[in-house]
Design a protein around this motif. Sequence first.
Motif, mmCIF file in Angstrom:
data_model
loop_
_atom_site.group_PDB
_atom_site.id
_atom_site.type_symbol
_atom_site.label_atom_id
_atom_site.label_comp_id
_atom_site.label_asym_id
_atom_site.label_seq_id
_atom_site.Cartn_x
_atom_site.Cartn_y
_atom_site.Cartn_z
ATOM 1 N N ALA A 108 45.543 -28.106 4.418
ATOM 2 C CA ALA A 108 44.225 -28.714 4.236
ATOM 3 C C ALA A 108 43.777 -29.456 5.490
ATOM 4 O O ALA A 108 42.583 -29.474 5.833
ATOM 5 N N GLU A 147 42.577 -26.840 7.865
ATOM 6 C CA GLU A 147 41.281 -26.339 7.398
ATOM 7 C C GLU A 147 40.181 -27.368 7.623
ATOM 8 O O GLU A 147 39.033 -27.015 7.949
ATOM 9 N N THR A 148 40.525 -28.651 7.475
ATOM 10 C CA THR A 148 39.526 -29.712 7.706
ATOM 11 C C THR A 148 39.091 -29.732 9.158
ATOM 12 O O THR A 148 37.888 -29.870 9.483
ATOM 13 N N THR A 163 37.606 -31.085 -0.012
ATOM 14 C CA THR A 163 38.832 -31.690 0.510
ATOM 15 C C THR A 163 38.768 -33.206 0.456
ATOM 16 O O THR A 163 39.745 -33.883 0.121
ATOM 17 N N SER A 164 37.618 -33.741 0.784
ATOM 18 C CA SER A 164 37.501 -35.206 0.844
ATOM 19 C C SER A 164 37.372 -35.860 -0.514
ATOM 20 O O SER A 164 37.457 -37.087 -0.615
ATOM 21 N N LEU A 182 40.352 -38.017 -1.631
ATOM 22 C CA LEU A 182 41.363 -37.681 -0.636
ATOM 23 C C LEU A 182 42.501 -38.679 -0.640
ATOM 24 O O LEU A 182 43.675 -38.305 -0.582
#
Length: 855
Positions: A269, A272-273, A719-720, A723
């Motif tokens: 992740a 990806e971020t 994602t966030s 988080l």
Amino acid sequence: MAVELLLLLLLCGSTISEMQPIHKSPPGTLDFGFVPVKTYDTHAYYEPGPIGILFSIVHSFLYVVQPNSFPQEVIRKLAQQKFGNIQNDYQKPENVVLTLQLFLSELQAIYYEIGFIICAALGLLFVLLLPLVGLCFCMCRCCDNCGGEMHQRQKKNADCRRGCFATFLFVTSLIISIGVLCAYAANQHLTDQVRGAKHLMYSNFKDLRIFLNDTPGQIDYLVSQYNTTKEKVLSDLNNVGPLLGFRVQEQLGKEVRPALDAALAMAGAIRETKEALENVSVSVEVLQEGTERLHANLTDVKAHLSNTLNDSACSAPQVASTCNMIRNSLHQLNINANYSGLPSVNLQLAKVNDVLKIDLSSLVQKGYTAFNDTPDLVMNQTRNILSDIQNVLESVGSNITSFTKSLPVEKIIADFTMYLSQSEAYVQDYFPVVEQYDFYRWLVCLILCCMVILILVFYYLGLLCGTCGYDRHASPTTRGCVSNTGGNFLMAGVGFSFIFSWVLMIVVVVTFVTGGNVEKLVCEPFEDKTLFKVFDTPYLLNQHWKNYLSGILLKNPDINLTFEKVYSDCKENKGIYTSLHLESLFNINEFLNISMYTEEVSLKIEHININLSGIILLDAPGRQNLLNFSSSGVDGINFAAYLTEINKSITKVDLLSFANDLEARADQLPRGALENALKGHANSIRTIHDQQVIPLEQAMKYVKARSTLNRSIRLLQKTSSELMEKVKNVINAVNAAQLLINNNASLVIVQETKKYMDMIIGYFEQYVNWVKESVTMDVAACKPIANVIDTAVDIFLCSYVTDSVNTFWFGLGGCSIFLIPAIIFAVKLSKYYRRMDTEDVYDDSSVSGTWHFTL
């Protein structure tokens, strides 16, 4: 003593087979193969062939004579009186009840034998009366009575009477002929079967030799298969890492692997971020570049159009309204999506790049590697117990081998082989004697058949000569020589009938009583096993023994060992260990306590101590890296602003429609410079639409930038979302898995070690169960013993001897009985064939109505 020695052959197998299983866990299946078993040659089955029809007829006749069921209770009481000391009690005056019971038993025996008694009495009556009747008949004929007078009175139905007597005599002779043929066939059948019995006996001896010689090899095979168990156990112990280690790893992996998977997913992740943030930055720059150029051009067009509308020409009353309408729509000439106002993500991208300076994926992979090394760790920490367990297994194998060698198997086999050889030699020596006596018996029976055949010859010759030589026109005194000879033959047959018939009946009575009772009291109850039930009666053959067979064989009459059970088990070819209940003779723990060794193996396995505290799933830098990612500010991005701008159109109004409307309004104005100027602005707007708006909407560069921006923003938004909570959960899962390895792995190790121990001990259980099943069904299968019994009783005594003897007396008895009507018919018929001395003559010169004898 011989039977006891035979039982010792199975001692080794029995000591193992009685061990009770300790654990119930089913292990992997071991292949011990098949116990070597040879096929026995003897087939204890007899098919009599065509003569079996006669045997069935005789059985039916015996059922008519004796339809009662086998008298078990009567046999028991009579046997108890015979074999026990009860007969002394009957003699005591005070035991009136016992005496009465004995009397009732004897009455029941008489009732059971009533059919045989009646038939035997009739036969004895025949033996006594027929010679006496023959003697009287001869004396009577000597006195010219009873047909002895050589004179025949003339009767009108003489021809009819002669024909009837001849027919009856012929039919009776045919019946007698059938009877003598049956007797001869039975006599010859018995001789043929006795001659063929030698092969059957030798076949039984051969099977007994196989039974003796193969049993030690079967025991050795059972013992040798312990090596299969030992090799499998050693193989699993040598592979304790893959086996036990994988078990422990599998159980710990239920918590460890999800934690490491979550950490690895978080590392992915982060990457990806970073990619999403870079895509957002690049896409916004591309879109800002295109929209800024469009915004500048639209601003110029709007300024020029505004200057044109501010011209004095638009002040004229006829065009003022149109100019005002165009002026009011100028605010639409502007961009709608303003990417320049979007917040920058460079700060978040810089923080994520700082996080990625530490390779979290490699840290997680180190945790995977450390955890996957659990089997090797287990292997290294359990090396010290392998040699100890191997020594225990070698000790067990040595004890089994030494115990087997301590058994006097060779001596036992030698003793039994010698006994069997002596028995076989005895049979070989005396079987010719049996054949010689059988020849005498065959000769005697043949002579008896010849007696009947001699009588039949006289009868048939008498019928032949009398019928062929008879002249119905000849008078009794002038009958021919052939006819007279026929009558003499008939009388000779009558004479021999009186001479031989009582001898034949004596043989019939003796064989009938003997053979019939053997069939009803031995063969039939042997076939349905009721005879064994009589033998199995407690205290029957020995008043002090409850079970006679176990008292003889096992020296313990309290063991429930019956003739019927032993015979049935051997008939099914079960092992002699099961058939004779040898488990009651041997205490397994006294000979070979395998449970002690398995417990020792269990203790050594239970003391396995495996330490997994050296496994580090995720170190401190890795955890800090996760925390830094959670504070990178990704969750502070204004995703709504990005999504709002992405979803907007490029301009506030469709420029092509706006240009068309502007040109349409210009057409409404008077022709002149204003009209041309407005049309020129409309063409400029079309040019901006074609050259800038359409590329922004359709060019791959801008389409891809919008798509990438949309996808990246949504990925970042996903994602966030929570988080910080996600990162905490990952860290907590890793900490929990690490805590399980450091503190609670011992419990898992104990549980898996217990399962591993059950698997190891399960191999011994399989071996024990296989030995028990093999000893029960395969080792020393006692089919030859049942075959010997079947051969001696069912085949030789019942099928060969009894059925043949019964068929012999049945045929001979029929002949003897039908001799009586044959005598009567022959005497009557001879009167019509023999030449008479005088006859009845009618004289016409005498007084009317008178007869005179002519001499």
